[in-house]
Scaffold this active site. Structure first.
Site, PDB file in Angstrom:
ATOM      1  N   LYS A  11       0.811  -1.219   0.000  1.00  0.00           N
ATOM      2  CA  LYS A  11       0.000   0.000   0.000  1.00  0.00           C
ATOM      3  C   LYS A  11       0.851   1.280   0.000  1.00  0.00           C
ATOM      4  O   LYS A  11       2.061   1.233   0.237  1.00  0.00           O
ATOM      5  CB  LYS A  11      -0.931  -0.039   1.221  1.00  0.00           C
ATOM      6  CG  LYS A  11      -2.006  -1.132   1.149  1.00  0.00           C
ATOM      7  CD  LYS A  11      -2.911  -1.082   2.376  1.00  0.00           C
ATOM      8  CE  LYS A  11      -4.078  -2.052   2.284  1.00  0.00           C
ATOM      9  NZ  LYS A  11      -4.950  -1.983   3.482  1.00  0.00           N
ATOM     10  N   TYR A  51     -12.353  -1.737  -3.637  1.00  0.00           N
ATOM     11  CA  TYR A  51     -12.826  -1.881  -2.255  1.00  0.00           C
ATOM     12  C   TYR A  51     -14.342  -1.684  -2.141  1.00  0.00           C
ATOM     13  O   TYR A  51     -14.832  -1.324  -1.057  1.00  0.00           O
ATOM     14  CB  TYR A  51     -12.090  -0.907  -1.342  1.00  0.00           C
ATOM     15  CG  TYR A  51     -10.759  -1.415  -0.794  1.00  0.00           C
ATOM     16  CD1 TYR A  51     -10.699  -2.567  -0.010  1.00  0.00           C
ATOM     17  CD2 TYR A  51      -9.572  -0.740  -1.041  1.00  0.00           C
ATOM     18  CE1 TYR A  51      -9.488  -3.029   0.508  1.00  0.00           C
ATOM     19  CE2 TYR A  51      -8.353  -1.193  -0.520  1.00  0.00           C
ATOM     20  CZ  TYR A  51      -8.325  -2.346   0.252  1.00  0.00           C
ATOM     21  OH  TYR A  51      -7.141  -2.799   0.769  1.00  0.00           O
ATOM     22  N   ASN A 114      -1.930   0.534   6.776  1.00  0.00           N
ATOM     23  CA  ASN A 114      -1.414  -0.715   7.343  1.00  0.00           C
ATOM     24  C   ASN A 114      -0.602  -1.545   6.350  1.00  0.00           C
ATOM     25  O   ASN A 114      -0.500  -2.759   6.472  1.00  0.00           O
ATOM     26  CB  ASN A 114      -2.552  -1.520   7.982  1.00  0.00           C
ATOM     27  CG  ASN A 114      -3.636  -1.882   6.989  1.00  0.00           C
ATOM     28  OD1 ASN A 114      -3.515  -1.571   5.802  1.00  0.00           O
ATOM     29  ND2 ASN A 114      -4.673  -2.539   7.456  1.00  0.00           N
ATOM     30  N   HIS A 117      -2.351  -5.259   1.657  1.00  0.00           N
ATOM     31  CA  HIS A 117      -3.665  -5.890   1.489  1.00  0.00           C
ATOM     32  C   HIS A 117      -3.439  -7.335   1.089  1.00  0.00           C
ATOM     33  O   HIS A 117      -2.503  -7.630   0.347  1.00  0.00           O
ATOM     34  CB  HIS A 117      -4.471  -5.195   0.378  1.00  0.00           C
ATOM     35  CG  HIS A 117      -5.620  -6.044  -0.118  1.00  0.00           C
ATOM     36  ND1 HIS A 117      -6.834  -6.050   0.500  1.00  0.00           N
ATOM     37  CD2 HIS A 117      -5.699  -6.953  -1.129  1.00  0.00           C
ATOM     38  CE1 HIS A 117      -7.634  -6.923  -0.124  1.00  0.00           C
ATOM     39  NE2 HIS A 117      -6.952  -7.478  -1.114  1.00  0.00           N
ATOM     40  N   GLU A 128      -9.944 -10.528  -7.297  1.00  0.00           N
ATOM     41  CA  GLU A 128      -8.921  -9.492  -7.158  1.00  0.00           C
ATOM     42  C   GLU A 128      -7.758  -9.713  -8.126  1.00  0.00           C
ATOM     43  O   GLU A 128      -7.188  -8.751  -8.645  1.00  0.00           O
ATOM     44  CB  GLU A 128      -8.432  -9.455  -5.703  1.00  0.00           C
ATOM     45  CG  GLU A 128      -9.543  -8.978  -4.757  1.00  0.00           C
ATOM     46  CD  GLU A 128      -9.153  -9.024  -3.294  1.00  0.00           C
ATOM     47  OE1 GLU A 128      -8.008  -9.413  -2.971  1.00  0.00           O
ATOM     48  OE2 GLU A 128     -10.007  -8.650  -2.467  1.00  0.00           O
TER      49      GLU A 128
HETATM   50  P1  ATP Z   1      -7.205  -5.640   3.534  1.00  0.00           P
HETATM   51  O1  ATP Z   1      -8.575  -5.917   2.950  1.00  0.00           O
HETATM   52  O2  ATP Z   1      -6.630  -4.309   3.110  1.00  0.00           O
HETATM   53  O3  ATP Z   1      -6.260  -6.786   3.336  1.00  0.00           O
HETATM   54  P2  ATP Z   1      -8.162  -6.406   6.112  1.00  0.00           P
HETATM   55  O4  ATP Z   1      -8.854  -7.526   5.393  1.00  0.00           O
HETATM   56  O5  ATP Z   1      -7.250  -6.744   7.246  1.00  0.00           O
HETATM   57  O6  ATP Z   1      -7.332  -5.514   5.118  1.00  0.00           O
HETATM   58  P3  ATP Z   1     -10.667  -4.959   6.041  1.00  0.00           P
HETATM   59  O7  ATP Z   1     -11.641  -5.032   7.158  1.00  0.00           O
HETATM   60  O8  ATP Z   1     -10.940  -5.703   4.774  1.00  0.00           O
HETATM   61  O9  ATP Z   1      -9.231  -5.360   6.635  1.00  0.00           O
HETATM   62  O10 ATP Z   1     -10.461  -3.413   5.723  1.00  0.00           O
HETATM   63  C1  ATP Z   1      -9.868  -2.991   4.502  1.00  0.00           C
HETATM   64  C2  ATP Z   1      -8.906  -1.862   4.778  1.00  0.00           C
HETATM   65  O11 ATP Z   1      -9.656  -0.707   5.188  1.00  0.00           O
HETATM   66  C3  ATP Z   1      -7.922  -2.086   5.927  1.00  0.00           C
HETATM   67  O12 ATP Z   1      -6.793  -2.817   5.561  1.00  0.00           O
HETATM   68  C4  ATP Z   1      -7.560  -0.666   6.313  1.00  0.00           C
HETATM   69  O13 ATP Z   1      -6.624  -0.103   5.382  1.00  0.00           O
HETATM   70  C5  ATP Z   1      -8.894   0.035   6.141  1.00  0.00           C
HETATM   71  N1  ATP Z   1      -9.641   0.055   7.417  1.00  0.00           N
HETATM   72  C6  ATP Z   1     -10.271  -0.985   8.008  1.00  0.00           C
HETATM   73  N2  ATP Z   1     -10.875  -0.612   9.153  1.00  0.00           N
HETATM   74  C7  ATP Z   1     -10.624   0.710   9.276  1.00  0.00           C
HETATM   75  C8  ATP Z   1     -10.955   1.693  10.248  1.00  0.00           C
HETATM   76  N3  ATP Z   1     -11.690   1.402  11.317  1.00  0.00           N
HETATM   77  N4  ATP Z   1     -10.518   2.965  10.054  1.00  0.00           N
HETATM   78  C9  ATP Z   1      -9.784   3.287   8.958  1.00  0.00           C
HETATM   79  N5  ATP Z   1      -9.422   2.405   7.994  1.00  0.00           N
HETATM   80  C10 ATP Z   1      -9.825   1.142   8.156  1.00  0.00           C
HETATM   81 MG    MG Z   2     -10.043  -7.202   3.623  1.00  0.00          MG
END
Ligand code: ATP
Ligand code: MG
Length: 140
Positions: A11, A51, A114, A117, A128
Site C-alpha cells: 500500500k 474496495y 497498514n 492488502h 482481485e
Molecule cells: P485488507 O482488505 O486491506 O487486506 P483487512 O482484510 O485486514 O485488510 P478490512 O476489514 O478488509 O481489513 O479493511 C480494509 C482496509 O480498510 C484495511 O486494511 C484498512 O486499510 C482500512 N480500514 C479498516 N478498518 C478501518 C478503520 N476502522 N478505520 C480506517 N481504515 C480502516
Molecule cells: Mg479485507
C-alpha cells in the site's frame, strides 16, 4: 493443502517509505512465490471499485483517497495455502493487535495505513487477481 494464488497489494504508506523489498522478503521467507508484479498509481475510481465491498463503512472515503494517494505494488503470490499464509504474514488489520514478526507489526503506521492488502478467501482472490492481471501475466 492445495497450491493457491492470492492477490497482495503493497500500500501507499509502504511504497512511499521504500519498504517494497523488505515486504517482498517477508513473503518469500514464508514460502510464497511472486508470480506477477507491477507498480501502479490507482485512480480514486479504481480504488473505489476494488474496495466496493466496504462502500457502506464509515472509513470508505478515507480508504479510497489513501489507496489513490501514492503508487502501490500489486502482486500475485503462489504457494501451499497461499491465501491464509499471506494473511498470517501480514498480521492483524490494526498493527496494535498484530503478532510479532508480521508485516503490519513491523511496518504499519495505523489501522488505515497498514502497509499491505491480502485476499481473504478463494472467491476474493479470483476476483482481485482478475481485477489487476490477465492470465498471460501470471508466470508460475
Ligand atoms: P485488507 O482488505 O486491506 O487486506 P483487512 O482484510 O485486514 O485488510 P478490512 O476489514 O478488509 O481489513 O479493511 C480494509 C482496509 O480498510 C484495511 O486494511 C484498512 O486499510 C482500512 N480500514 C479498516 N478498518 C478501518 C478503520 N476502522 N478505520 C480506517 N481504515 C480502516
Ligand atoms: Mg479485507
Amino acid at each position: 493443502m492445495a497450491t493457491e494464488r492470492t492477490l497482495s497489494i503493497i500500500k501507499p504508506d509502504a511504497t512511499k517509505r521504500n519498504l517494497t523489498g523488505k515486504i517482498v522478503a517477508k513473503f518469500e521467507d514464508a514460502g510464497l512465490r511472486v508470480i506477477a508484479s507491477k507498480r501502479i498509481h490507482l485512480t480514486a475510481a479504481q480504488a473505489g471499485e476494488f474496495y466496493a465491498e466496504h462502500k457502506e463503512r464509515g472509513f470508505y472515503g478515507e480508504l479510497v483517497a489513501y489507496m489513490a494517494s501514492e503508487p502501490v505494488v500489486v502482486q500475485v503470490l503462489e504457494g501451499e495455502g497461499a491465501i491464509a499464509k499471506n494473511r498470517e504474514v501480514m498480521g492483524a488489520t490494526d498493527p496494535a493487535q498484530a503478532d510479532a514478526g508480521t508485516i503490519r507489526k513491523e511496518f504499519a503506521l495505523s489501522k488505515a495505513e497498514n502497509s499491505v492488502h491480502g485476499s481473504d478467501s478463494p472467491a476474493s482472490a479470483a476476483r482481485e487477481i482478475a481485477f489487476f492481471f490477465s492470465g498471460l501475466e501470471l508466470v508460475g
